[in-house]
Design a protein around this motif. Structure first.
Motif, mmCIF file in Angstrom:
data_model
loop_
_atom_site.group_PDB
_atom_site.id
_atom_site.type_symbol
_atom_site.label_atom_id
_atom_site.label_comp_id
_atom_site.label_asym_id
_atom_site.label_seq_id
_atom_site.Cartn_x
_atom_site.Cartn_y
_atom_site.Cartn_z
ATOM 1 N N GLU A 21 -9.727 0.048 10.675
ATOM 2 C CA GLU A 21 -10.000 1.455 10.986
ATOM 3 C C GLU A 21 -9.358 2.378 9.955
ATOM 4 O O GLU A 21 -9.975 3.359 9.511
ATOM 5 N N LEU A 22 -8.133 2.078 9.583
ATOM 6 C CA LEU A 22 -7.427 2.942 8.635
ATOM 7 C C LEU A 22 -8.063 2.878 7.250
ATOM 8 O O LEU A 22 -8.147 3.896 6.547
ATOM 9 N N ARG A 23 -8.512 1.702 6.838
ATOM 10 C CA ARG A 23 -9.158 1.590 5.520
ATOM 11 C C ARG A 23 -10.461 2.368 5.472
ATOM 12 O O ARG A 23 -10.806 2.973 4.447
ATOM 13 N N LEU A 24 -11.195 2.353 6.563
ATOM 14 C CA LEU A 24 -12.472 3.072 6.608
ATOM 15 C C LEU A 24 -12.290 4.577 6.429
ATOM 16 O O LEU A 24 -13.209 5.264 5.983
ATOM 17 N N LEU A 25 -11.115 5.083 6.743
ATOM 18 C CA LEU A 25 -10.862 6.514 6.595
ATOM 19 C C LEU A 25 -10.732 6.944 5.138
ATOM 20 O O LEU A 25 -10.900 8.124 4.823
ATOM 21 N N GLY A 26 -10.427 6.009 4.243
ATOM 22 C CA GLY A 26 -10.215 6.387 2.850
ATOM 23 C C GLY A 26 -9.095 7.408 2.739
ATOM 24 O O GLY A 26 -8.086 7.345 3.448
ATOM 25 N N SER A 27 -9.269 8.395 1.879
ATOM 26 C CA SER A 27 -8.235 9.408 1.681
ATOM 27 C C SER A 27 -8.119 10.360 2.863
ATOM 28 O O SER A 27 -7.136 11.112 2.963
ATOM 29 N N ALA A 28 -9.091 10.323 3.793
ATOM 30 C CA ALA A 28 -9.001 11.159 4.987
ATOM 31 C C ALA A 28 -7.830 10.745 5.871
ATOM 32 O O ALA A 28 -7.441 11.483 6.782
ATOM 33 N N ARG A 194 -4.093 -0.137 -8.401
ATOM 34 C CA ARG A 194 -4.978 0.853 -9.013
ATOM 35 C C ARG A 194 -4.592 2.244 -8.509
ATOM 36 O O ARG A 194 -4.520 2.476 -7.304
ATOM 37 N N LEU A 195 -4.359 3.156 -9.442
ATOM 38 C CA LEU A 195 -3.992 4.528 -9.104
ATOM 39 C C LEU A 195 -4.859 5.513 -9.872
ATOM 40 O O LEU A 195 -5.313 5.202 -10.974
ATOM 41 N N PRO A 196 -5.084 6.712 -9.300
ATOM 42 C CA PRO A 196 -4.590 7.171 -7.995
ATOM 43 C C PRO A 196 -5.383 6.564 -6.853
ATOM 44 O O PRO A 196 -6.521 6.131 -7.025
ATOM 45 N N ASP A 197 -4.776 6.558 -5.671
ATOM 46 C CA ASP A 197 -5.440 6.035 -4.479
ATOM 47 C C ASP A 197 -4.774 6.660 -3.257
ATOM 48 O O ASP A 197 -3.612 6.393 -2.978
ATOM 49 N N GLY A 198 -5.519 7.489 -2.564
ATOM 50 C CA GLY A 198 -4.978 8.190 -1.404
ATOM 51 C C GLY A 198 -5.202 7.471 -0.098
ATOM 52 O O GLY A 198 -4.954 8.037 0.970
ATOM 53 N N GLY A 199 -5.656 6.222 -0.132
ATOM 54 C CA GLY A 199 -5.947 5.483 1.081
ATOM 55 C C GLY A 199 -4.722 4.840 1.705
ATOM 56 O O GLY A 199 -3.580 5.109 1.328
ATOM 57 N N ILE A 200 -4.967 3.944 2.636
ATOM 58 C CA ILE A 200 -3.888 3.368 3.426
ATOM 59 C C ILE A 200 -3.098 2.311 2.671
ATOM 60 O O ILE A 200 -1.879 2.343 2.629
ATOM 61 N N ASP A 201 -3.781 1.320 2.062
ATOM 62 C CA ASP A 201 -3.022 0.285 1.343
ATOM 63 C C ASP A 201 -3.527 0.005 -0.054
ATOM 64 O O ASP A 201 -2.920 -0.768 -0.780
ATOM 65 N N GLY A 202 -4.598 0.636 -0.466
ATOM 66 C CA GLY A 202 -5.042 0.547 -1.852
ATOM 67 C C GLY A 202 -5.485 -0.843 -2.260
ATOM 68 O O GLY A 202 -5.569 -1.765 -1.453
ATOM 69 N N LEU A 203 -5.790 -0.975 -3.534
ATOM 70 C CA LEU A 203 -6.208 -2.256 -4.098
ATOM 71 C C LEU A 203 -5.085 -2.841 -4.939
ATOM 72 O O LEU A 203 -4.588 -2.194 -5.863
ATOM 73 N N PHE A 204 -4.700 -4.066 -4.608
ATOM 74 C CA PHE A 204 -3.723 -4.791 -5.409
ATOM 75 C C PHE A 204 -4.486 -5.729 -6.324
ATOM 76 O O PHE A 204 -5.295 -6.551 -5.873
ATOM 77 N N VAL A 205 -4.247 -5.603 -7.619
ATOM 78 C CA VAL A 205 -4.962 -6.391 -8.618
ATOM 79 C C VAL A 205 -4.087 -7.572 -9.019
ATOM 80 O O VAL A 205 -3.055 -7.408 -9.677
ATOM 81 N N ALA A 206 -4.473 -8.767 -8.601
ATOM 82 C CA ALA A 206 -3.789 -9.995 -9.001
ATOM 83 C C ALA A 206 -4.834 -10.879 -9.672
ATOM 84 O O ALA A 206 -5.559 -10.415 -10.547
ATOM 85 N N GLU A 207 -4.943 -12.134 -9.273
ATOM 86 C CA GLU A 207 -6.020 -12.959 -9.826
ATOM 87 C C GLU A 207 -7.366 -12.459 -9.327
ATOM 88 O O GLU A 207 -8.380 -12.639 -9.994
ATOM 89 N N THR A 208 -7.380 -11.851 -8.155
ATOM 90 C CA THR A 208 -8.528 -11.114 -7.637
ATOM 91 C C THR A 208 -8.001 -9.792 -7.100
ATOM 92 O O THR A 208 -6.798 -9.609 -6.947
ATOM 93 N N GLU A 209 -8.912 -8.868 -6.799
ATOM 94 C CA GLU A 209 -8.516 -7.598 -6.206
ATOM 95 C C GLU A 209 -8.706 -7.664 -4.703
ATOM 96 O O GLU A 209 -9.721 -8.149 -4.219
#
Length: 248
Positions: A21-28, A194-209
């Motif tokens: 639910e929180l991810r679906l909100l994006g920066s909202a 990845r920045l900027p990112d106003g969402g809940i937990d953002g994207l962590f870039v490792a071997e995959t995102e």
């Protein structure tokens, strides 16, 4: 907007539904009516993650694991440095320099700290090839240097590259060496956010995102070593390390 009692539901174990639910909100998620509750969920996550890290360090130490630098010198390293009082200032600085950072990243900086699980296991010598957890945002391994200065220089390098190649993608805040560098082998770009990112937990870039919390859950399910690596003892060791760790 109305929140969905996220903190209480998270505590009850509805974690996947809450994150969805929180991810679906994006920066909202930063709406004033939602922000406090959403940040509280991230704080709960960070406290659970810190418990897991402290447990892993204790278990690895009892097994004779040697935490050291990822080079031929193998200099002893403190595997976990809890967040210090300056952490809040780092959050403010990052957002001033790079725009909004994910709420989960803010919680990690304020409540967790720096973790470095690179080293050598006495019964699993190839453990360094299993991508041990590393998240370094406060620069505690190098107190003589400025972590803000490092991040700023990395951003300047990205800006120059983006000028030459606009398809270069968004800036990645580097917080860990890649899997190969952890094993003292020439590798690729660092892991990061990845920045900027106003969402809940953002994207962590490792071997995959993937979302940062998803990455952490993957790490903890595997006892701090999420990638497959040689060694006949790895299944037994990972199982012992991961037993009782908290899902985020």
């Amino acid at each position: 907007m109305k929140h969905g009692d996220w903190v209480e539901r998270y505590r009850r174990g509805e974690r996947e539904a809450v994150w969805s639910e929180l991810r679906l909100l994006g920066s909202a998620v930063r709406d004033p009516l939602l922000l406090e509750e959403a940040q509280a969920v991230c704080d709960q996550m960070a406290l659970r993650a810190r418990f897991n890290i402290e447990m892993l360090v204790e278990r690895l130490t009892s097994q004779g694991f040697l935490f050291h630098s990822n080079d031929d010198q193998r200099i002893p390293v403190c595997p976990f440095q809890p967040a210090n009082p300056a952490a809040r200032r780092l959050v403010t600085w990052l957002e001033a320099e790079f725009g909004p950072i994910p709420l989960a990243l803010s919680s990690w900086i304020r409540l967790v700290g720096d973790v470095w699980l690179v080293g050598t296991h006495p019964e699993w010598s190839e453990s360094s090839e299993a991508d041990p957890l590393v998240i370094e945002l406060e620069g505690s391994r190098h107190p003589e240097a400025s972590i803000a200065g490092f991040f700023a220089s990395e951003y300047e390098a990205w800006e120059e590259a983006a000028t030459d190649d606009p398809s270069n993608g968004s800036f990645i805040l580097p917080v860990a060496p890649d899997r190969l560098h952890k094993a003292n082998v020439s590798g690729s770009d660092p892991y990061g956010f990845r920045l900027p990112d106003g969402g809940i937990d953002g994207l962590f870039v490792a071997e995959t995102e993937m979302p940062f919390v998803s990455y952490l859950n993957l790490v903890f399910r595997n006892g701090g070593f999420p990638a497959r690596a040689p060694g006949s003892e790895q299944v037994r060791i990972r199982k012992a390390l991961s037993e009782g760790l908290l899902a985020l």
